[in-house]
Design an enzyme around this catalytic site. Structure first.
Site, PDB file in Angstrom:
ATOM      1  N   HIS A   1       0.398  -2.866   0.711  1.00 33.42           N
ATOM      2  CA  HIS A   1       0.600  -4.304   0.505  1.00 33.42           C
ATOM      3  C   HIS A   1      -0.143  -5.104   1.581  1.00 33.42           C
ATOM      4  CE1 HIS A   1       3.239  -4.628  -2.888  1.00 33.42           C
ATOM      5  NE2 HIS A   1       4.185  -3.879  -2.359  1.00 33.42           N
TER       6      HIS A   1
ATOM      7  N   GLU B   1       2.177  -4.904  -7.130  1.00 33.63           N
ATOM      8  CA  GLU B   1       3.007  -3.712  -6.975  1.00 33.63           C
ATOM      9  C   GLU B   1       2.296  -2.468  -7.510  1.00 33.63           C
ATOM     10  OE1 GLU B   1       5.551  -3.219  -5.303  1.00 33.63           O
ATOM     11  OE2 GLU B   1       6.304  -5.227  -4.895  1.00 33.63           O
TER      12      GLU B   1
ATOM     13  N   HIS C   1       2.897   3.004   0.296  1.00 37.47           N
ATOM     14  CA  HIS C   1       3.044   1.853  -0.594  1.00 37.47           C
ATOM     15  C   HIS C   1       3.133   0.558   0.199  1.00 37.47           C
ATOM     16  CE1 HIS C   1       4.535  -0.259  -4.256  1.00 37.47           C
ATOM     17  NE2 HIS C   1       5.178  -0.986  -3.355  1.00 37.47           N
ATOM     18  N   GLU C   2       3.970   0.527   1.218  1.00 38.75           N
ATOM     19  CA  GLU C   2       4.172  -0.718   1.964  1.00 38.75           C
ATOM     20  C   GLU C   2       2.953  -1.090   2.805  1.00 38.75           C
ATOM     21  OE1 GLU C   2       6.595  -2.788   1.419  1.00 38.75           O
ATOM     22  OE2 GLU C   2       7.341  -1.364  -0.062  1.00 38.75           O
TER      23      GLU C   2
END
Length: 268
Positions: free
Chosen positions: A140, A196, A136-137
């Site tokens: 980004h 997100e 997930h990070e």
């Protein structure tokens, strides 16, 4: 035509010609800033942050952060290489660090500078849970969400100055610090809901590509919600994220595709 109309047209044209498409999700986003400059400033802030915190090395947990992070990174690099977009990753210089901090948090700055807090490890439980967080990070950063947020700030604050690239170094630094007000608090400005949800989708794919079971993303996010249930204020990692129902719905929507990547990587 008055000057305001001309300025408005100029900004619109600038925005239209500065859109970038995510090669994994297909989402288009605004990118006016220079990726190399963002990566340089992010690296400086990252090192400053590490100097102010206790970085854990040599432990099994620290090794897991590095190993899982590298598998996610390698999967992303292979994907971008296979589609002929490896040049997108030119300015990435990956680092994965474990920080001694009780917060349930993790983040990745532009250019691949990653920090995982020890406080989130009881929730990740294992390498697969850690892969959910890192996927997930990292997403980004790969999706250029930092550039997108900076670009939005540039348009909002500087208006026509962006047309002729007349932004001074002082203005640029101020905008960067607004989007990434890390300092000693290490708190990142919130991403938007679309960003997100895109990181959820992209992260699910990346962990599958890296050989981690994407189905474990749902139990992880349920654990995160439970871990924040007794707190009046949610953990930083969750404070700007979609609601649990929206998140689970999104994960289920993209699970079949994620499982294709997982099986292609040898998963069952």
């Amino acid at each position: 035509m008055n000057s305001k109309s001309i300025l408005g047209i100029g900004i619109t044209l600038t925005v239209m010609t500065a859109c970038s498409t995510n090669p994994i999700t297909g989402r288009s986003s605004l990118k006016l800033a220079n990726d190399a400059e963002i990566a340089t400033m992010a690296a400086q802030e990252y090192q400053k942050t590490l100097s102010q915190q206790k970085v854990i090395t040599g432990t099994q947990q620290a090794k897991s952060v590095t190993n899982v992070g590298n598998r996610i990174k390698n999967a992303a690099q292979a994907y971008y290489r296979n589609i002929g977009r490896e040049s997108d990753l030119t300015h990435y210089n990956w680092e994965f660090k474990l920080i001694d901090n009780k917060q349930l948090n993790a983040w990745c700055m532009p250019g691949g500078k990653v920090a995982v807090y020890t406080g989130i490890l009881p929730v990740t439980q294992n390498d697969t849970g850690l892969a959910v967080v890192l996927g997930h990070e990292v997403s980004h950063a790969l999706a250029g969400h930092g550039n997108e947020r900076i670009s939005q700030a540039m348009v909002a604050e500087l208006g026509g100055a962006i047309i002729g690239s007349t932004i001074s170094s002082g203005q640029w630094g101020q905008i960067f610090s607004q989007v990434y007000p890390i300092g000693g608090q290490m708190v990142l400005l919130s991403y938007g809901r679309k960003q997100e949800l895109e990181a959820d989708q992209m992260g699910l794919y990346l962990m599958g590509m890296a050989g981690y079971d994407p189905r474990q993303a749902i139990p992880f996010w349920n654990r995160m919600e439970s871990a924040s249930g007794n707190n009046q204020r949610p953990p930083e990692f969750l404070s700007t994220h979609p609601g649990p129902e929206d998140r689970i719905a999104g994960l289920n929507k993209y699970m079949n595709k994620a499982m294709e990547y997982y099986r292609a990587a040898g998963g069952k």
